[in-house]
Design a protein around this motif. Structure first.
Motif, PDB file in Angstrom:
ATOM      1  N   SER A   1      89.245  34.059  63.688  1.00 21.78           N
ATOM      2  CA  SER A   1      88.604  35.024  62.794  1.00 21.78           C
ATOM      3  C   SER A   1      89.395  35.321  61.521  1.00 21.78           C
TER       4      SER A   1
ATOM      5  N   THR B   1      88.885  32.462  59.313  1.00 21.69           N
ATOM      6  CA  THR B   1      87.563  31.852  59.530  1.00 21.69           C
ATOM      7  C   THR B   1      87.723  30.361  59.811  1.00 21.69           C
TER       8      THR B   1
ATOM      9  N   GLN C   1      93.299  38.951  65.117  1.00 23.49           N
ATOM     10  CA  GLN C   1      92.268  37.932  65.107  1.00 23.49           C
ATOM     11  C   GLN C   1      91.909  37.512  66.520  1.00 23.49           C
TER      12      GLN C   1
END
Length: 799
Positions: free
Chosen positions: A243, A246, A790
């Motif tokens: 995350s 990305t 993340q």
């Protein structure tokens, strides 16, 4: 699909007999294990050098016992053997096999140096985004990053061209490996690795120049033969998402094996967006603004999310093709083709520099980092040959390409520099068991590098190009010829002595005529002809089943390469490095003492302390050229510097490792590193650039059947301003600021959780929660902040 159907049909047609011929492999590396005793109460057979055995002598109801040194005993009923492969698991602790210490398999306990081994199974669980992240997972290697597409390892106070990297036994270091940070480890895809070995400390006897601080040996997956009449097919795919950047990654590899031929194909693609840092930490790391260029005009744009580091996104692609051919039981031929490339990626640490309270650069990026390697290895086994029991001939060709592109804010002139290196290497390595207690390893090596360097300045609006000074002298060459020999004496399982000697001859040539149109150097060419002797000696002593002592002494060297002899570049704002033809090799003299306490594999304590003295160290210092201390470079009056044999360095450290198995399901693992050192700077002792702060990790792993959970903490100590090297103090833009307004590296920690569930034998799902408390931090000397909190999700499927 057609191949899969043929494979299934073959399995059905041979269902009654296929289990009678098997191959025994190591569970983690999938390497065949020779000499495994397969027995019941009355009969026994042994696996051959390829791990193969025929089970025809046993009945289907027989209980077979599989026994091999360093592996746990396995008992199976013959008819219940699932597939044609049987996997054995190694003991925890000392009883592992390593290759990098001599280029041939040895028991890890026999090697007097500390070697870290990372298996494909560990890679599958940790899911590192890059090979640099894989190295960092060990807790023994410190990773510096100048940008997201970065990852420069530091080992025991050494980095870059004082560490050696190999891929499948082939030297990856080339003649333009620099003293600054390197990203070449990113060219190796961790998902294509079978195992990785990290030798801590010098390895010059076996590997030659550059192996001062350590050797990082990547071994990619090998094609697997079929040990039955049917074709053997195995495929693996992975999809991953992270995350904070990305990240989107896809990977696939497929193995097709026959009786004598086997093929392995592997591809990976990674795509990263701009990475987001954490919320809790120094505000100095934030990115409040960045430069955007529209129709040739630069604008400073406010960043709506200062935690988002713009620009850092990039993508990369990796492909591997291997062919294995075994015409005879004792002869193996392997071909490997590797290709890796990236998109353009920004050098983030340059883009955050300010000059007169304004961002300095509109553009600063690397072009695609390309790497190709083709290698052929022939391996011959012989029980009776007078010169060897095992011989390997490895021939390799590599092509490296990298480029740098930069333009100052509001400038119409963009500078572009491109470098290519062609590298050829030939290695002959042999092993001979002279007596039951004595073995020798010896070999020859030849390496040739040729450099192509281009440069031009471009007017961004008109497109007009003009030649410029190249980073390296175009057409420069670097060659190395070497011979080495090592002796291993093992009179008993309790005492092992190893020693070795290497002779190396280095030759380098460089012509500066093209660059003299811009620099007016007092010389047009240079030639370096240097020789080096290096040696090593060490013992491994196990007085009982609990204690193991290791003592190791070595010398190592690094010969000047073309980066040292001929580079022209802006080392820092207001400084330019020029060529210096008067260089000689630097030498390192080191010692290491290790102690391992193994309490029945339940608690394993590992202590190592080391000391290294570096003499005639190649360092960047102020320099005079034509009696001048300054020259115009890229339109700026710059101080002149050059690489010189102008320093000595002293590096020392302590490493402590712990492995505690509380139960069959619960294990604690920890690693801690403490490093110190100084170097001589014109008579004054100052901190060394690549001596990292104290660092380490703590892992608590719980595993039961198909479910694994690991909670872990990574941590890093503080480096106060007075402990930063002068070159680091000159880069305040990458550091936090202390109460006196001086740059320093703050301590940090992250709390993390990683889980994996294995569905039967074909599907595995991994979920990781990293930096759960959302810390904002940078690893020491890094220009880019690490990802904030993340989630990483990965799905593995094996057919």
């Amino acid at each position: 699909m057609k191949a899969k159907c043929i494979w299934i049909l073959c399995l059905l047609c041979t269902a009654g007999v296929w289990a009678q011929q098997i191959v025994v492999v190591a569970a983690e590396s999938l390497q065949p294990i020779p000499g495994v005793v397969i027995s019941n109460k009355e009969k026994k057979v042994l696996t051959n050098i390829n791990g193969q055995a025929d089970l025809d002598v046993f009945s289907d109801k027989d209980t077979l016992q599989f026994t091999a040194p360093n592996y746990r005993v396995l008992k199976l009923i013959k008819k219940r053997i699932n597939g044609h492969t049987v996997s054995l698991t190694r003991f925890v602790g000392l009883d592992e096999v390593v290759i990098s210490a001599s280029k041939f398999k040895q028991e890890k306990r026999d090697v007097p140096q500390k070697i870290i081994n990372i298996s494909a199974k560990e890679v599958g669980f940790t899911n590192p985004q890059t090979s640099a992240d894989l190295l960092a997972e060990t807790g023994n290697v410190f990773i510096q990053k100048s940008q997201l597409g970065g990852g420069s390892p530091m080992i025991r106070g050494f980095s870059t061209n004082r560490l050696l990297m190999t891929v499948d036994g082939v030297r990856m270091n080339n003649a333009i490996f620099r003293g600054g940070n390197l990203q070449n480890s990113l060219s190796v895809n961790p998902l294509s690795l079978q195992n990785t070995e990290i030798t801590l400390g010098a390895g010059s006897v076996v590997y030659g120049s550059d192996a001062i601080g350590g050797v990082i040996s990547f071994y990619t997956k090998k094609p697997q033969l079929s040990y039955k009449d049917a074709m053997y097919v195995k495929a693996h795919t992975l999809a991953r998402y992270a995350s904070a950047s990305t990240e989107k990654t896809v990977h696939a590899d497929v193995n097709i094996g026959f009786k004598k031929w086997a093929f392995l194909s592997s591809v990976s693609f990674n795509d990263y967006d701009h990475v987001t840092m954490g919320s809790h930490g120094p505000d100095a790391y934030l990115r409040p603004e960045y430069v955007e260029t529209v129709n040739g005009v630069d604008f400073i744009k406010s960043n709506t999310n200062p935690k988002r580091q713009i620009p850092t996104g990039f993508n990369q692609f990796y492909a591997l093709q291997k062919v294995h051919f075994q015409p005879k039981e004792n002869l193996l031929l392997d071909v490997g083709l590797h290709y890796a490339t990236t998109s353009n990626y920004a050098r983030y640490d340059r883009l955050i520099r300010y000059e007169a309270n304004q961002l300095q650069w509109a553009q600063w990026y690397y072009g695609p980092q390309n790497w190709f390697m083709g290698n052929l290895q022939a391996t011959k086994h012989s029980k009776s040959h007078v010169l060897f029991n095992k011989a390997q001939l490895t021939v390799a060709y590599q092509h490296f390409k990298e480029s740098r592109h930069h333009r100052k804010l509001q400038s119409e002139i963009k500078t572009n520099r491109t470098e290519r290196v062609q590298a050829i290497s030939v290695n002959a390595d042999l092993e001979k068991q002279v007596t039951s207690s004595t073995a020798i390893f010896y070999g020859l090596e030849y390496v040739y590098n040729r450099i192509h360097s281009e440069a031009y300045q471009e007017q961004i609006n008109s497109g007009v190009q003009q030649e410029s000074v190249t980073r390296y002298p175009n057409g420069a060459t670097w060659q190395s010829v070497a011979a080495y020999a090592s002796l291993k004496y093992k009179p008993s399982d309790k005492f092992i002595f190893q020693t070795g000697l290497r002779y190396n001859q280095i030759a380098a040539t460089a012509n500066f005529e093209e660059n003299n149109r811009f620099l007016n150097l007092p010389y047009n060419n240079t030639a370096i002809n240097a020789s080096a002797f290096t040696g090593t000696a060490g013992i491994s002593w196990m007085p009982n089943s609990i204690v193991q002592w290791k003592l190791h002494a070595s010398t190592a060297f690094r010969a000047p390469n073309i980066d040292d002899v001929g580079k022209v570049f802006d080392s820092e704002p207001g400084s330019v490095v020029v060529p210096n033809p008067n260089l000689k090799s630097e030498y390192a003299y080191g010692g290491e003492l290790g102690l391992v306490l193994n309490f029945n594999d339940k608690v394993v304590l590992d202590f190592n302390t080391y000391y290294t003295f570096l003499d005639d160290a190649l360092v960047r210092r102020d320099y005079m050229l034509n009696q001048a201390t300054e020259l115009m470079y890229n339109g700026e009056l710059s101080s002149i510097q050059a690489v010189q044999n102008a320093s000595k360095a002293w590096i020392y450290g302590l490493e402590v490792g712990l492995r505690c198995r509380f139960s069959k399901n619960l294990t604690l693992k920890s690693q801690y590193n403490l490093i110190g050192g100084t170097e001589d700077d014109n008579g004054v002792e100052v901190p060394i650039r690549h001596v990292a702060p104290s660092f380490g990790n703590i892992h608590l792993v719980w595993q039961k059947q198909a479910f694994t959970v690991a909670s872990f903490v990574n941590f890093n100590g503080t480096l106060q301003n007075h402990k930063l090297a002068p070159s680091e103090q000159a880069k305040p833009y990458i550091y936090a600021t202390d109460k006196q307004g001086k740059p320093y590296a703050p301590s940090w920690y992250t709390i993390n959780l990683r889980t994996q569930y294995q569905f039967k034998n074909d599907l595995a799902v991994s979920v990781a929660f990293q930096n759960i408390t959302d810390q904002r931090y940078k690893t020491y000397s890094s220009g880019i902040a690490a990802p904030g909190k993340q989630v990483i999700i990965a799905v593995n499927y094996t057919l």
